[in-house]
Scaffold this active site. Sequence first.
Site, PDB file in Angstrom:
ATOM      1  N   HIS A 304       0.846  -1.187   0.000  1.00 56.31           N
ATOM      2  CA  HIS A 304       0.000   0.000   0.000  1.00 56.31           C
ATOM      3  C   HIS A 304       0.883   1.239   0.000  1.00 56.31           C
ATOM      4  O   HIS A 304       1.947   1.252   0.634  1.00 56.31           O
ATOM      5  CB  HIS A 304      -0.925   0.009   1.225  1.00 56.31           C
ATOM      6  CG  HIS A 304      -2.047   0.987   1.135  1.00 56.31           C
ATOM      7  ND1 HIS A 304      -1.899   2.317   1.439  1.00 56.31           N
ATOM      8  CD2 HIS A 304      -3.358   0.830   0.759  1.00 56.31           C
ATOM      9  CE1 HIS A 304      -3.061   2.938   1.263  1.00 56.31           C
ATOM     10  NE2 HIS A 304      -3.956   2.059   0.847  1.00 56.31           N
ATOM     11  N   ASP A 361      -7.680  -4.293  -0.777  1.00 61.06           N
ATOM     12  CA  ASP A 361      -8.192  -4.601  -2.113  1.00 61.06           C
ATOM     13  C   ASP A 361      -8.122  -6.104  -2.393  1.00 61.06           C
ATOM     14  O   ASP A 361      -8.994  -6.661  -3.066  1.00 61.06           O
ATOM     15  CB  ASP A 361      -7.392  -3.840  -3.176  1.00 61.06           C
ATOM     16  CG  ASP A 361      -7.558  -2.343  -3.052  1.00 61.06           C
ATOM     17  OD1 ASP A 361      -8.697  -1.892  -2.903  1.00 61.06           O
ATOM     18  OD2 ASP A 361      -6.547  -1.621  -3.074  1.00 61.06           O
TER      19      ASP A 361
END
Length: 429
Positions: A304, A361
Site C-alpha cells: 500500500h 483490495d
Amino acid sequence: MTEYATLTINGQTIELPIIEGTEGERAVDIRRLRAETGYISFDPGFANTGSCKSTITYMDGEKGILRYRGIPIEELAEHSSFVETSYLLINGELPTREQLNRTSVQLNDHSLVHEDMQNFYQNFPRASHPMGILSAMVNALRSFYPELLYTDEGFEETFLRLLSKVRTMASMAHKISRGHKVEYPRPDYTYCANFLHMMFNTPVKPYIARKELVKALNVFWILHADHEQNCSTSVVRSVGSARTNIYASLSAGVSALWGALHGGANQAVIQMLTDIHEQGVSVQDVVRRAKDKNDPFRLMGFGHRVYKTYDPRARILKKYVDEVLNRLKLQDPLLDIALELEEVALSDSYFVDYNLYPNVDFYSGILLKAMQIPTNMFTVMFAIGRLPGWIAQWQENLIDPEQRLTRPRQIYIGSNTRPYIPIDERQKA
C-alpha cells in the site's frame, strides 16, 4: 506559542509557521511562500502536501492506525453498522438510539427513485460499465431532487437521500444491465440486507440474505467509508471548492474512484487471479515473477502506498473473508489461488521485508466474489461505501473558512516565446 521554520532562498530569509495536529503530526505552512519569495513548492502527486485541516479521519501508515472521528476502525468494524458509522462520519458523533432509528426510517423513506430515471437507465448501451452509469446518474439526481437549503435539516435530508438512492441506483444498474426486472427495497430490511435483496432477488428465486453476508457487507462498507485525502476524496473537495453542488461533486468522486490505481484495484485482483488460472501458472512462478525487478508483472492487492505495515482494514476483512468462505463452503479455483498466494506472501521474507502484505483490495476482491457480486460491480461497491466519507469531506470543505478555490501551480517546461508562422510558410518548410 507558534513555532517557525526558517527558509533561506538566495540570501532572503522567510519564517514559515509550523502547524501541529492533535496526534502530533506537523506541517510547514507555506501559504506566504510565493507572495514573499516568488517561489512555489513542487510536489507531484501531493504526497507531502496538506490540502486542508480535517476532523474526520486520522491515519498513520507507519503504525497501521485508522480512526474515524477518533474511534479505531477495529472497534467500528466489530460493534457498529454501516448506517451508524455513516452517521458518525457526517455528524461527528455516534447517534443515540433514537437518532439511529430515525436515520434508518428516513433511509427507507428515501430509498425509491423517480420512475422517470428508469428511462435513463434503459437508454445506456447494454455494455456500459456500471461506474459510468452511476457517475452520470448521481449527477442527474439534482434534476429530480434539488439541494435543500444549507441548514442542518436541509443537509441531513440531502445526505440521507443520497445514501439511500445511490444504493438503489447501483442495484438498478446491475438488474437493467442483465435485462432483469428492477427489485425495490423492502421497508423491513436493514440497509445492507436491502442491497443484497435488490441485487439478487427474482420473482422465480426469492433471495434471503444470510446473516454472515449482511455482517460482512456492513464491515466491507465501514472499512471503505473514508480514508483521509485519497484521490477521489481530494477530487470531491476540489470540485466542491468551486461551490459546485454536492451531486456534481460526488459524481466527480465516482469517476476518480473508477481508476484502476484507486477503486478499481479490487477488480484488478480478480482479473489477475483469472489470468493465473486460465494460463495454468503456478503460484510459485507468480511469486518468482513478482520478486523479479526486471519483470513488468505486478502482484495486485499487495502493499500500500500509505501503510508501511499491515493495512488495518485488511487484517479486519481477512477475518470476515475466512468466515464467509467457511460458512458457505465455496469451491472456486480463483479463491483457492488467492488463499495460496496469501499464505506465501505472509511467510516469504521478501514480502515481509518490503511490507508487501495483502491489502484491503486483495481481501475485498475475494469477499465480493464469494458474495457473487459481478466483477464489474466491484468498484460500485467501493463507491457506495465511500459515499459517507465524501459527504463529510464535502461538507467540511464547504464550512471551513480557511478553504479557498483549489488552484495548484505548475513549473512550466515548454517552449520559450516563439513567433506565429502563417500556414502557407509552414507548408513550404
